[in-house]
Design a protein around this motif. Structure first.
Motif, short mmCIF file in Angstrom:
data_model
loop_
_atom_site.label_atom_id
_atom_site.label_comp_id
_atom_site.label_asym_id
_atom_site.label_seq_id
_atom_site.Cartn_x
_atom_site.Cartn_y
_atom_site.Cartn_z
N THR A 157 0.84 -1.21 0.00
CA THR A 157 0.00 0.00 0.00
C THR A 157 0.87 1.26 0.00
O THR A 157 0.56 2.24 -0.69
CB THR A 157 -0.93 0.01 1.23
OG1 THR A 157 -1.79 -1.13 1.19
CG2 THR A 157 -1.78 1.28 1.24
N LEU A 158 1.95 1.22 0.76
CA LEU A 158 2.88 2.35 0.79
C LEU A 158 3.49 2.58 -0.59
O LEU A 158 3.59 3.72 -1.06
CB LEU A 158 3.98 2.09 1.82
CG LEU A 158 5.02 3.21 2.00
CD1 LEU A 158 4.36 4.44 2.61
CD2 LEU A 158 6.17 2.73 2.88
N ILE A 159 3.90 1.50 -1.25
CA ILE A 159 4.50 1.60 -2.59
C ILE A 159 3.47 2.11 -3.60
O ILE A 159 3.77 2.99 -4.43
CB ILE A 159 5.06 0.23 -3.03
CG1 ILE A 159 6.24 -0.16 -2.13
CG2 ILE A 159 5.49 0.28 -4.49
CD1 ILE A 159 6.73 -1.57 -2.34
N ILE A 160 2.26 1.58 -3.52
CA ILE A 160 1.20 2.04 -4.43
C ILE A 160 0.93 3.53 -4.22
O ILE A 160 0.79 4.30 -5.18
CB ILE A 160 -0.09 1.22 -4.20
CG1 ILE A 160 0.11 -0.23 -4.66
CG2 ILE A 160 -1.27 1.84 -4.95
CD1 ILE A 160 -1.00 -1.17 -4.23
N GLY A 161 0.85 3.94 -2.96
CA GLY A 161 0.64 5.36 -2.65
C GLY A 161 1.74 6.23 -3.22
O GLY A 161 1.47 7.32 -3.74
N PHE A 162 2.97 5.75 -3.13
CA PHE A 162 4.12 6.49 -3.66
C PHE A 162 3.96 6.76 -5.15
O PHE A 162 4.17 7.88 -5.63
CB PHE A 162 5.40 5.69 -3.40
CG PHE A 162 6.64 6.26 -4.02
CD1 PHE A 162 7.25 7.39 -3.50
CD2 PHE A 162 7.20 5.66 -5.14
CE1 PHE A 162 8.40 7.92 -4.08
CE2 PHE A 162 8.35 6.18 -5.73
CZ PHE A 162 8.94 7.32 -5.19
N PHE A 163 3.56 5.73 -5.89
CA PHE A 163 3.43 5.90 -7.34
C PHE A 163 2.16 6.65 -7.73
O PHE A 163 2.12 7.30 -8.79
CB PHE A 163 3.51 4.54 -8.04
CG PHE A 163 4.91 3.98 -8.06
CD1 PHE A 163 5.89 4.59 -8.83
CD2 PHE A 163 5.24 2.88 -7.30
CE1 PHE A 163 7.19 4.10 -8.84
CE2 PHE A 163 6.54 2.39 -7.30
CZ PHE A 163 7.51 2.99 -8.07
N ILE A 164 1.13 6.59 -6.89
CA ILE A 164 -0.05 7.42 -7.14
C ILE A 164 0.31 8.90 -7.02
O ILE A 164 -0.14 9.74 -7.81
CB ILE A 164 -1.19 7.05 -6.17
CG1 ILE A 164 -1.77 5.68 -6.53
CG2 ILE A 164 -2.30 8.12 -6.21
CD1 ILE A 164 -2.85 5.20 -5.56
#
Length: 214
Positions: free
Chosen positions: A85-92
């Motif tokens: 989720t942290l990684i996804i948030g970063f790319f969002i």
């Protein structure tokens, strides 16, 4: 135990060579896509702007692919859901930044509002239990392809910014300085980084899915 005949090619050797050839093929394809996008921009756009170009289009496609790839892995690796989720948030957040011209229709710099919300939400969710978040992140970072991801992100945020500095290009071109040249060089480097990031995301998630923990 019977010894392996040294004159026979082992299946493991074949698999390793094929795997590396696939890796080489994908990386070369990314290089070709970058070159193609830049050539399309130069040959078919009357006035080049980074917000409306083939290069920008490919950049957005790579970012969306990266987000989608990690999002698809999330349900299959719930044991590292906070880290993913942290990684996804970063790319969002990166996607929102790339779409800043769209958010500027509200007011200049408005992209910082949704980007800030996503950043704080992702960090809070990932580390509301600090030990769990750190341990899960370590599991993901342990995947070999994360090295490629980290290098690609540094290419995006460090090298492309230094390479695209206006001062540098003015020193190179002097009185022949043209803004579009500087932008094309910088955006091309960013596209390369996004392409490598997308491929690294695929490799990371492939590994995570292969090592599912029930």
């Amino acid at each position: 135990m019977k010894e392996q005949d040294p004159n026979i090619i082992k299946q493991e050797s074949k698999d390793i060579i094929i795997d590396n050839l696939k890796y080489l093929g994908v990386v070369v394809t990314i290089f070709l896509v970058v070159n193609l996008a830049l050539r399309l921009d130069v040959n078919y756009l009357v006035t080049y702007t980074s917000e409306r170009s083939f290069t920008e289009g490919f950049q957005l496609a790579f970012i969306v692919f990266t987000i989608f790839t990690f999002a698809r892995t999330l349900p299959k690796r719930k044991d590292v859901k906070h880290a993913l989720t942290l990684i996804i948030g970063f790319f969002i957040v990166i996607l929102i930044r790339e779409l800043d011209s769209l958010f500027d229709m509200v007011y200049h710099g408005f992209w910082k509002v949704p980007a800030g919300i996503v950043t704080l939400s992702a960090i809070f969710y990932a580390f509301r239990n600090l030990a769990v978040g750190v341990n899960e992140l370590a599991v993901v970072l342990k995947v070999r392809a994360m090295k490629m991801m980290i290098c690609s992100v540094m290419l995006l945020f460090v090298y492309s910014r230094l390479f695209g500095m206006k001062v540098f290009w003015k020193d190179v071109l002097h009185e022949s300085y043209i803004y579009q040249i500087k932008v094309i060089a910088e955006e091309g480097t960013e596209l390369l980084a996004y392409g490598l990031i997308a491929y690294a995301a695929y490799l990371i998630c492939k590994n995570l899915k292969k090592n599912v923990i029930d």
